[in-house]
Design a protein around this motif. Structure first.
Motif, mmCIF file in Angstrom:
data_model
loop_
_atom_site.group_PDB
_atom_site.id
_atom_site.type_symbol
_atom_site.label_atom_id
_atom_site.label_comp_id
_atom_site.label_asym_id
_atom_site.label_seq_id
_atom_site.Cartn_x
_atom_site.Cartn_y
_atom_site.Cartn_z
ATOM 1 N N GLU A 181 38.254 44.693 39.655
ATOM 2 C CA GLU A 181 38.645 43.632 38.742
ATOM 3 C C GLU A 181 37.694 42.444 38.761
ATOM 4 O OE1 GLU A 181 42.687 42.480 39.339
ATOM 5 O OE2 GLU A 181 43.461 44.267 38.343
ATOM 6 N N GLY A 182 36.945 42.276 39.830
ATOM 7 C CA GLY A 182 36.064 41.117 39.882
ATOM 8 C C GLY A 182 35.351 41.010 41.215
ATOM 9 N N ILE A 183 34.585 39.929 41.345
ATOM 10 C CA ILE A 183 33.843 39.638 42.563
ATOM 11 C C ILE A 183 34.377 38.335 43.159
ATOM 12 C CG2 ILE A 183 31.584 39.181 43.586
ATOM 13 C CD1 ILE A 183 31.908 41.999 42.427
ATOM 14 N N LEU A 184 34.724 38.381 44.424
ATOM 15 C CA LEU A 184 35.178 37.196 45.154
ATOM 16 C C LEU A 184 33.972 36.640 45.909
ATOM 17 C CD1 LEU A 184 38.475 38.762 46.557
ATOM 18 C CD2 LEU A 184 38.176 37.455 44.442
ATOM 19 N N ARG A 185 33.417 35.576 45.401
ATOM 20 C CA ARG A 185 32.150 35.076 45.923
ATOM 21 C C ARG A 185 32.309 34.439 47.297
ATOM 22 N NH1 ARG A 185 29.460 31.222 41.817
ATOM 23 N NH2 ARG A 185 31.556 30.315 41.831
ATOM 24 N N ARG A 186 31.468 34.878 48.227
ATOM 25 C CA ARG A 186 31.420 34.349 49.594
ATOM 26 C C ARG A 186 32.818 34.193 50.198
ATOM 27 N NH1 ARG A 186 26.696 29.686 48.896
ATOM 28 N NH2 ARG A 186 25.130 31.090 48.016
ATOM 29 N N SER A 187 33.599 35.242 50.075
ATOM 30 C CA SER A 187 35.010 35.184 50.481
ATOM 31 C C SER A 187 35.278 35.793 51.847
ATOM 32 C CB SER A 187 35.860 35.913 49.434
ATOM 33 O OG SER A 187 35.396 37.245 49.252
ATOM 34 N N PHE A 188 34.252 36.355 52.486
ATOM 35 C CA PHE A 188 34.464 37.038 53.763
ATOM 36 C C PHE A 188 33.335 36.675 54.712
ATOM 37 C CE2 PHE A 188 33.726 41.029 56.312
ATOM 38 C CZ PHE A 188 34.838 40.892 57.129
ATOM 39 N N GLN A 189 33.705 36.141 55.879
ATOM 40 C CA GLN A 189 32.702 35.742 56.859
ATOM 41 C C GLN A 189 32.588 36.803 57.944
ATOM 42 O OE1 GLN A 189 33.448 32.180 59.166
ATOM 43 N NE2 GLN A 189 31.266 31.762 59.398
ATOM 44 N N LEU A 195 29.992 36.712 52.871
ATOM 45 C CA LEU A 195 29.680 37.845 52.013
ATOM 46 C C LEU A 195 30.551 37.850 50.765
ATOM 47 C CD1 LEU A 195 29.553 40.653 54.746
ATOM 48 C CD2 LEU A 195 27.645 39.290 53.869
ATOM 49 N N ASP A 196 29.992 38.303 49.648
ATOM 50 C CA ASP A 196 30.766 38.539 48.441
ATOM 51 C C ASP A 196 31.593 39.805 48.627
ATOM 52 O OD1 ASP A 196 29.473 36.364 47.327
ATOM 53 O OD2 ASP A 196 28.134 37.566 46.070
ATOM 54 N N GLN A 197 32.791 39.800 48.040
ATOM 55 C CA GLN A 197 33.652 40.975 48.091
ATOM 56 C C GLN A 197 34.030 41.432 46.686
ATOM 57 O OE1 GLN A 197 36.789 39.144 50.604
ATOM 58 N NE2 GLN A 197 36.583 40.957 51.888
ATOM 59 N N ALA A 198 34.205 42.730 46.520
ATOM 60 C CA ALA A 198 34.776 43.286 45.296
ATOM 61 C C ALA A 198 36.291 43.352 45.467
ATOM 62 C CB ALA A 198 34.217 44.672 45.021
ATOM 63 N N LEU A 199 37.007 42.985 44.416
ATOM 64 C CA LEU A 199 38.467 43.098 44.398
ATOM 65 C C LEU A 199 38.841 44.349 43.621
ATOM 66 C CD1 LEU A 199 41.346 41.998 44.865
ATOM 67 C CD2 LEU A 199 41.101 40.730 42.713
ATOM 68 N N TRP A 200 39.510 45.264 44.302
ATOM 69 C CA TRP A 200 39.934 46.531 43.710
ATOM 70 C C TRP A 200 41.450 46.573 43.605
ATOM 71 C CZ3 TRP A 200 36.312 50.188 42.241
ATOM 72 C CH2 TRP A 200 35.004 50.019 42.727
ATOM 73 N N THR A 201 41.977 47.164 42.558
ATOM 74 C CA THR A 201 43.433 47.262 42.402
ATOM 75 C C THR A 201 43.840 48.659 41.952
ATOM 76 O OG1 THR A 201 43.364 46.504 40.098
ATOM 77 C CG2 THR A 201 43.694 44.831 41.803
ATOM 78 N N ILE A 202 45.035 49.028 42.393
ATOM 79 C CA ILE A 202 45.713 50.232 41.920
ATOM 80 C C ILE A 202 47.114 49.800 41.509
ATOM 81 C CG2 ILE A 202 46.535 52.545 42.494
ATOM 82 C CD1 ILE A 202 44.430 52.643 44.708
#
Length: 221
Positions: A181-189, A195-202
């Motif tokens: 669904e999108g990119i969570l910018r610099r959301s994970f240290q 680091l940027d993360q991808a948000l995935w949904t089901i």
């Protein structure tokens, strides 16, 4: 679930002999998780005796590279197991041990945690010993835990986050039919780097349609 909800520094230090090993039941997951049986693996409640095996399976650099640092000792994994049982009893979180058929040794975990009351929206994650990568264990177990989330926990929307640099993790989620669904910018240290993360949904209705047309349902004991 790269950001582990477990915070080791908040847990009291207890010997493994004092940690919980709950009875497994089928009619109320807050009392004990059922056993889910797939083609290659079974998923069951973690036990205090799983601490050494999980420490060995999940503490390697390959496995822990893109998740929050796992407990640093066998005793730390024991405290994590105790915490997970308490969170399940409170109705906030479930964690299954991954066990290959023909063995009783845990080789990884699947986690699901509630993001809103009654598990309407939840986040899930996984970690698997590297020697079992690429052998079908992940997909087999993932189908089981996703079905459990939708059919038993009552989840409507299941989210996952994976660092963009984690090609294997993103590929695994895509293979399951998750939608990015999108990119969570610099959301994970991790290791001092954001680091940027991808948000995935089901979504529940989409998954159930896919399950009916492609896969069978899990066996619950």
């Amino acid at each position: 679930m790269e950001k582990m909800p477990y915070q080791s520094h908040l847990e009291p230090t207890l010997p493994l002999s004092m940690l919980q090993t709950p009875a497994v039941v089928t009619n109320n997951w807050r009392t004990g998780l059922p056993c889910l049986t797939g083609t290659h693996v079974s998923l069951r409640e973690m036990r205090a005796s799983d601490a050494p095996a999980l420490f060995a399976a999940l503490s390697s650099e390959q496995v822990s590279k893109f998740i929050s640092p796992p407990p640093a000792t066998v005793e730390g994994f024991g405290r994590f197991i105790n915490w997970a049982i308490r969170q399940r009893e409170a109705g906030q979180y479930v964690c299954f041990a991954i066990v290959p058929h023909g063995s009783d040794t845990a080789i990884g975990i699947f986690q699901v945690r509630s993001l809103e009351p009654a598990f309407g929206t939840a986040e899930w994650g996984f970690a698997l010993a590297s020697e079992f990568w690429g052998a079908g264990f992940f997909v087999d177990g993932a189908k089981l835990v996703i079905n459990f989330a939708f059919e038993v926990l009552g989840v409507h929307r299941l989210e996952a986050r994976a660092a963009l640099k984690n090609g294997r993790g993103n590929g695994a989620l895509r293979k399951l039919g998750a939608v990015q669904e999108g990119i969570l910018r610099r959301s994970f240290q991790r290791n001092g780097e954001y680091l940027d993360q991808a948000l995935w949904t089901i979504l529940q209705d989409e998954w159930m349609m896919q399950t009916k047309t492609v896969w069978g349902s899990p066996v619950i004991h």
